[in-house]
Design a protein around this motif. Structure first.
Motif, PDB file in Angstrom:
ATOM      1  N   UNK A   1       0.842  -1.209   0.000  1.00 26.61           N
ATOM      2  CA  UNK A   1       0.000   0.000   0.000  1.00 26.61           C
ATOM      3  C   UNK A   1       0.876   1.257   0.000  1.00 26.61           C
ATOM      4  N   UNK A   2       0.448   2.279  -0.698  1.00 25.45           N
ATOM      5  CA  UNK A   2       1.073   3.619  -0.707  1.00 25.45           C
ATOM      6  C   UNK A   2       2.408   3.666  -1.458  1.00 25.45           C
ATOM      7  N   UNK A   3       2.753   2.586  -2.171  1.00 26.05           N
ATOM      8  CA  UNK A   3       3.988   2.609  -2.956  1.00 26.05           C
ATOM      9  C   UNK A   3       3.648   2.873  -4.425  1.00 26.05           C
ATOM     10  N   UNK A   4       4.540   3.606  -5.106  1.00 27.40           N
ATOM     11  CA  UNK A   4       4.367   3.710  -6.556  1.00 27.40           C
ATOM     12  C   UNK A   4       4.966   2.445  -7.194  1.00 27.40           C
ATOM     13  N   UNK A   5       4.897   2.379  -8.526  1.00 29.34           N
ATOM     14  CA  UNK A   5       5.341   1.155  -9.206  1.00 29.34           C
ATOM     15  C   UNK A   5       6.790   0.791  -8.870  1.00 29.34           C
ATOM     16  N   UNK A   6       7.681   1.804  -8.910  1.00 32.65           N
ATOM     17  CA  UNK A   6       9.089   1.434  -8.729  1.00 32.65           C
ATOM     18  C   UNK A   6       9.393   1.051  -7.288  1.00 32.65           C
ATOM     19  N   UNK A   7       8.774   1.736  -6.310  1.00 36.84           N
ATOM     20  CA  UNK A   7       9.010   1.345  -4.905  1.00 36.84           C
ATOM     21  C   UNK A   7       8.393  -0.037  -4.654  1.00 36.84           C
ATOM     22  N   UNK A   8       7.218  -0.266  -5.229  1.00 37.85           N
ATOM     23  CA  UNK A   8       6.577  -1.583  -5.047  1.00 37.85           C
ATOM     24  C   UNK A   8       7.487  -2.686  -5.593  1.00 37.85           C
ATOM     25  N   UNK A   9       8.062  -2.447  -6.766  1.00 36.18           N
ATOM     26  CA  UNK A   9       8.945  -3.454  -7.384  1.00 36.18           C
ATOM     27  C   UNK A   9      10.161  -3.739  -6.491  1.00 36.18           C
ATOM     28  N   UNK A  10      10.844  -2.647  -6.084  1.00 34.29           N
ATOM     29  CA  UNK A  10      12.051  -2.820  -5.246  1.00 34.29           C
ATOM     30  C   UNK A  10      11.718  -3.480  -3.910  1.00 34.29           C
ATOM     31  N   UNK A  11      10.608  -3.028  -3.307  1.00 35.21           N
ATOM     32  CA  UNK A  11      10.229  -3.547  -1.996  1.00 35.21           C
ATOM     33  C   UNK A  11       9.890  -5.032  -2.083  1.00 35.21           C
ATOM     34  N   UNK A  12       9.202  -5.392  -3.149  1.00 30.30           N
ATOM     35  CA  UNK A  12       8.815  -6.788  -3.285  1.00 30.30           C
ATOM     36  C   UNK A  12      10.052  -7.685  -3.394  1.00 30.30           C
TER      37      UNK A  12
ATOM     38  N   UNK B   1       4.300  -3.968   6.293  1.00 34.25           N
ATOM     39  CA  UNK B   1       4.927  -3.314   5.147  1.00 34.25           C
ATOM     40  C   UNK B   1       6.208  -2.612   5.575  1.00 34.25           C
ATOM     41  N   UNK B   2       7.232  -2.723   4.767  1.00 39.98           N
ATOM     42  CA  UNK B   2       8.437  -1.924   4.975  1.00 39.98           C
ATOM     43  C   UNK B   2       9.178  -1.828   3.662  1.00 39.98           C
ATOM     44  N   UNK B   3       9.820  -0.675   3.447  1.00 39.11           N
ATOM     45  CA  UNK B   3      10.675  -0.551   2.266  1.00 39.11           C
ATOM     46  C   UNK B   3      12.141  -0.585   2.698  1.00 39.11           C
ATOM     47  N   UNK B   4      12.367  -0.887   3.983  1.00 43.63           N
ATOM     48  CA  UNK B   4      13.721  -0.914   4.525  1.00 43.63           C
ATOM     49  C   UNK B   4      14.170  -2.386   4.675  1.00 43.63           C
ATOM     50  N   UNK B   5      15.221  -2.807   3.950  1.00 40.07           N
ATOM     51  CA  UNK B   5      15.613  -4.227   3.988  1.00 40.07           C
ATOM     52  C   UNK B   5      15.880  -4.750   5.397  1.00 40.07           C
TER      53      UNK B   5
ATOM     54  N   UNK C   1      -5.849  -4.025  -6.395  1.00 40.83           N
ATOM     55  CA  UNK C   1      -6.056  -3.328  -7.669  1.00 40.83           C
ATOM     56  C   UNK C   1      -5.970  -1.816  -7.447  1.00 40.83           C
ATOM     57  N   UNK C   2      -6.577  -1.357  -6.345  1.00 44.48           N
ATOM     58  CA  UNK C   2      -6.641   0.084  -6.111  1.00 44.48           C
ATOM     59  C   UNK C   2      -5.416   0.638  -5.371  1.00 44.48           C
ATOM     60  N   UNK C   3      -4.311  -0.091  -5.328  1.00 41.91           N
ATOM     61  CA  UNK C   3      -3.047   0.511  -4.893  1.00 41.91           C
ATOM     62  C   UNK C   3      -2.326   1.136  -6.102  1.00 41.91           C
ATOM     63  N   UNK C   4      -2.852   0.845  -7.281  1.00 40.35           N
ATOM     64  CA  UNK C   4      -2.339   1.433  -8.528  1.00 40.35           C
ATOM     65  C   UNK C   4      -0.833   1.208  -8.717  1.00 40.35           C
ATOM     66  N   UNK C   5      -0.359   0.054  -8.277  1.00 39.70           N
ATOM     67  CA  UNK C   5       1.071  -0.246  -8.473  1.00 39.70           C
ATOM     68  C   UNK C   5       1.261  -1.695  -8.930  1.00 39.70           C
ATOM     69  N   UNK C   6       0.186  -2.220  -9.556  1.00 38.11           N
ATOM     70  CA  UNK C   6       0.218  -3.643  -9.920  1.00 38.11           C
ATOM     71  C   UNK C   6       1.297  -3.966 -10.946  1.00 38.11           C
ATOM     72  N   UNK C   7       1.602  -2.981 -11.805  1.00 43.73           N
ATOM     73  CA  UNK C   7       2.632  -3.251 -12.818  1.00 43.73           C
ATOM     74  C   UNK C   7       3.978  -3.433 -12.122  1.00 43.73           C
ATOM     75  N   UNK C   8       4.256  -2.562 -11.146  1.00 43.08           N
ATOM     76  CA  UNK C   8       5.507  -2.672 -10.375  1.00 43.08           C
ATOM     77  C   UNK C   8       5.544  -3.957  -9.564  1.00 43.08           C
ATOM     78  N   UNK C   9       4.418  -4.311  -8.951  1.00 39.77           N
ATOM     79  CA  UNK C   9       4.363  -5.554  -8.169  1.00 39.77           C
ATOM     80  C   UNK C   9       4.639  -6.741  -9.097  1.00 39.77           C
TER      81      UNK C   9
END
Ligand SMILES: NC(=O)c1ccc[n+]([C@@H]2O[C@H](COP(=O)([O-])OP(=O)(O)OC[C@H]3O[C@@H](n4cnc5c(N)ncnc54)[C@H](OP(=O)(O)O)[C@@H]3O)[C@@H](O)[C@H]2O)c1
Length: 362
Positions: free
Chosen positions: A51-62, A301-305, A77-85
């Motif tokens: 949640x709250x990530x754009x495509x590139x942050x979602x990709x890296x975070x995943x 959720x975290x974007x910090x490894x 669907x409504x996180x609008x970052x499915x392409x990045x995921x």
């Protein structure tokens, strides 16, 4: 059934039956790293949220989450970052069948969905599942949830659930058309499940009133994802009791509070920090451990490894009964509610009858 087994075991152990009525959550179960859903599918206990990530942050975070040990990804669907995921899934290096991907479709009539009739609701939901799969670049999903109950009194223009008329008064599922919409949307998920596009189906932010609309459905929701974190009590509004009673697996979101940003009291507060110190763990790990110790799965959720690694590392210690009790009793977030769209005032009075589960489709 689960309650009967539980109470029977307690009785055999000659322990007091107090707390074993239909209206209380179960005692602490043995801990596992996955939960088995009603259809036999095993869902990993911990999910990495997006949640709250754009495509590139979602990709890296995943990718970072998978490297840290997460095998369950929670998106919508409504996180609008499915392409990045989707890109993250491809680049994670993991075979598709070793990952568990949960996604969500918006409740009909909200978030730029325009459905005002049940037929429109069905068409839109069908389209959203197809688009979700397309954007994620996947041929199937492990779990799809209805993100939140519909709010049929609205005109469909609310861009966010917080802008709809059910949000403030939390009166979702009380509109005369609610049940029709809920059933229509659920029938689309059921069809996708039967076609094996989805391995398991569930809901999110659904109160007992919303779930009662699905009484007698061919397939009943397998999970209900709701807000749950330290400070809300262990059974806010009776959601945990209700879920156990009806063999729905409860799943927690926002385990650190404060709507995706983490609250000071959870991440730095005395209670969680001091318990963590006793186990060589952080406050965040204690907050997650408290949830899974109640046999509730959790999306965090975290974007910090480093945080991701810590969040995945919670299965090597046990909270004592005293520690669980003090975490259960913390009330600093008693204003927070499991669902942002509806409230359960008397869930235990509800008598949902499940129809027996259809043959397993996995
Ligand atoms: N169904 C629904 O309606 C719904 C609603 C909300 C959320 N969700 C799902 O649940 C997921 C998780 O909930 P959430 O997004 O509210 O987030 P959360 O996991 O409760 O909290 C995330 C916050 O905690 C921080 N954090 C994470 N791990 C930490 C650690 N070990 N130590 C210190 N800080 C830490 C993160 O910062 P850093 O990035 O810096 O680590 C971030 O600020 C969502 O991403 C989404 O997938 C579903």
């Amino acid at each position: 059934m689960a309650n009967l087994v539980r109470c029977g075991l307690v009785a055999l152990a000659a322990v007091s039956l107090q707390g074993c009525s239909d209206d209380s959550p179960s005692p602490r179960p043995p801990e596992t790293t996955s939960v088995t859903l009603r259809n036999g599918v095993k869902m990993p206990m911990l999910a990495a949220g997006t949640w709250q990530y754009n495509d590139s942050v979602a990709e890296e975070t995943l990718i970072a989450a998978v490297h840290a040990g997460f095998v369950h990804i929670d998106t919508a669907y409504d996180y609008h970052n499915q392409v990045g995921v989707g890109r993250g899934i491809q680049k994670s290096g993991k075979p598709r069948d070793s990952l568990f991907i949960t996604s969500k479709v918006p409740g009909c009539g909200l978030q730029n969905t325009t459905a005002k009739t049940v037929e429109q609701c069905k068409t839109e939901t069908d389209d959203k599942i197809a688009l979700d799969l397309q954007q994620l670049n996947l041929s199937y999903l492990d779990m799809v949830l209805v993100h939140f109950p519909p709010c049929p009194g609205d005109d469909g223009s609310a861009e966010s659930p917080s802008e709809c008329s059910c949000y403030g008064p939390k009166n979702g599922c009380s509109h005369p058309q609610s049940c029709d919409m809920i059933k229509a949307q659920w029938s689309v998920l059921t069809d996708a499940y039967k076609k094996k596009q989805i391995r398991a189906i569930g809901v999110s932010n659904y109160c007992s009133a919303c779930l009662e609309c699905l009484t007698g459905s061919e397939v009943f929701p397998m999970i209900n994802q709701v807000q749950l974190h330290v400070g809300m009590g262990s059974d806010p509004e009776g959601f945990r009791t209700f879920a156990e009673k009806h063999e729905i697996k409860l799943q927690a979101y926002s385990p650190f509070g404060s709507g995706g940003h983490g609250s000071e009291q959870i991440l730095k507060g005395n209670l969680t920090t001091s318990i963590g110190k006793a186990h060589g763990k952080s406050a965040a790990q204690v907050a997650l451990k408290w949830i899974v110790s109640h046999n509730v799965s959790v999306a965090t959720k975290s974007s910090n490894p480093a945080h991701l690694k810590a969040n995945a590392d919670i299965f090597d210690f046990t909270l004592s009964d005293t520690e669980m009790d003090s975490l259960d009793k913390a009330t600093f977030a008693s204003e927070d509610t499991p669902s942002f769209l509806c409230t359960d005032s008397n869930p235990s009075a509800s008598q949902v009858q499940l129809k027996s589960e259809m043959s397993v489709v996995v």
